[in-house]
Design an enzyme around this catalytic site. Structure first.
Site, PDB file in Angstrom:
ATOM      1  N   HIS A 330       0.829  -1.204   0.000  1.00  0.00           N
ATOM      2  CA  HIS A 330       0.000   0.000   0.000  1.00  0.00           C
ATOM      3  C   HIS A 330       0.864   1.254   0.000  1.00  0.00           C
ATOM      4  CE1 HIS A 330      -3.167   2.816   1.605  1.00  0.00           C
ATOM      5  NE2 HIS A 330      -3.880   2.128   0.734  1.00  0.00           N
ATOM      6  N   CYS A 331       2.013   1.175   0.644  1.00  0.00           N
ATOM      7  CA  CYS A 331       2.896   2.339   0.799  1.00  0.00           C
ATOM      8  C   CYS A 331       3.532   2.775  -0.514  1.00  0.00           C
ATOM      9  CB  CYS A 331       4.002   2.046   1.802  1.00  0.00           C
ATOM     10  SG  CYS A 331       3.419   1.521   3.426  1.00  0.00           S
TER      11      CYS A 331
END
Length: 339
Positions: A330-331
């Site tokens: 997600h990062c």
């Protein structure tokens, strides 16, 4: 501003934005950098099966990136410091007919000693310009990994991020909420006291919420659940689940909390506590791109996500190299919603 809102991640995307790893303090040598590029490329290729992907690369890196990414990933060249597009890129918002991009102040995750952000602080505007959308500049120091929305008015925040001394030391909780609501179109903030223990070490974000909790649909939130009492996140994750179960969302619904067991591994090769988490997944068109860790709980997490998203394919991508650098799938991704 109030007519714009941040859509939930599960709504349709126009594309995904990523950034290509460059030489920087996060990657201590050429071998680590090469490994990171392989890991980032594996995520980009997984997402590209389902929607367009644009990767920002530093000048001079395009040829090497193309070799790993393939011909169907778009590249644009801009100066970069690091490679965490969730945090350095814009947060896209929509008024229903057009897109805009929120440009938060980025200062290296609270002006950490090792971080560099001369170039990364400008990436949100570069991405917005490339996407052809208006920029909404915010005075709040914030990153995309520090927020999570349900698309219906609720946002998750963390005390040690938005109220942290390295980011917004002069802001009150009420002032932070007012600014976040104005930019995201939200009306209710749910605050967690901190992030996972491993997120406070070297290269940590000091408590990003997107590794702790994430909405799966309105009224339902996933929360990281450490199963081993020896790990410091054992008590932390129980605190999160208890706190969230006591909350209602912006629509007044009591939250349904689904605990996702953490991987079984507790420490890395250096003996430090890991913050491996399945919560740090990415929803793209038709798929869940899910962190895997060559761990017995990978299959369990995949089944949980299949049950929650029966119309999406669950694609597991090894995220251990990404976590070693300070984040997860997600990062390194940022969605551009479809309008």
């Amino acid at each position: 501003m109030t007519s714009y809102r941040m859509p939930a991640e599960w709504t349709p995307h126009e594309r995904t934005w990523m950034a290509w790893p460059s030489p920087n303090p996060t990657f201590t040598d050429e071998a680590e950098l090469a490994g990171a590029r392989e890991a980032w490329a594996s995520v980009a290729r997984a997402v590209r099966r389902f929607e367009p992907v644009t990767v920002v690369v530093a000048p001079g890196d395009a040829e090497g990136a193309r070799a790993l990414l393939g011909d169907d990933v778009e590249l644009i060249e801009r100066e970069l410091d690091d490679a965490w597009m969730r945090d350095i890129g814009p947060t896209f918002v929509t008024d229903g007919t057009s897109l805009a991009a929120v440009d938060w102040v980025f200062n290296g995750w609270g002006a950490q000693d090792w971080a560099r952000w001369e170039h990364d602080s400008k990436i949100a505007r570069h991405v917005a310009d490339a996407a052809g959308v208006t920029v909404h500049s915010s005075p709040l120091v914030n990153e995309g990994g520090g927020i999570h929305v349900d698309g219906e008015g609720t946002v998750l925040l963390t005390d040690t991020v938005q109220l942290g001394s390295g980011r917004n030391p002069e802001w009150t909780r009420e002032e932070v909420e007012q600014e976040v609501h104005a930019r995201l179109g939200t009306t209710k903030a749910i605050w967690l006291p901190h992030g996972l223990a491993g997120d406070y070490g070297m290269y940590g974000t000091q408590g990003h919420v997107d590794i702790v909790a994430a909405f799966a649909r309105p009224g339902t939130v996933l929360v990281h659940s450490q199963q081993d009492p020896n790990h410091p996140d054992y008590e932390r994750s129980r605190t999160y689940a208890s706190l969230l179960r006591a909350q209602t969302d912006a629509q007044g619904r009591p939250l349904e909390v689904i605990e996702v067991p953490a991987p079984t591994v507790l420490k890395d090769e250096e003996g430090d506590w890991v913050d491996y988490s399945y919560i740090n997944h990415y929803l793209c068109n038709g798929a869940v791109v899910l962190c895997s860790f060559d761990d017995p709980h990978d299959a369990l997490a995949a089944e949980i996500f299949r049950s929650l998203f029966p119309d999406r394919e669950v694609v597991l991508v090894d995220a251990r190299t990404i976590f070693a650098a300070g984040g997860g799938i997600h990062c390194i991704t940022q969605q551009q919603p479809a309008v």
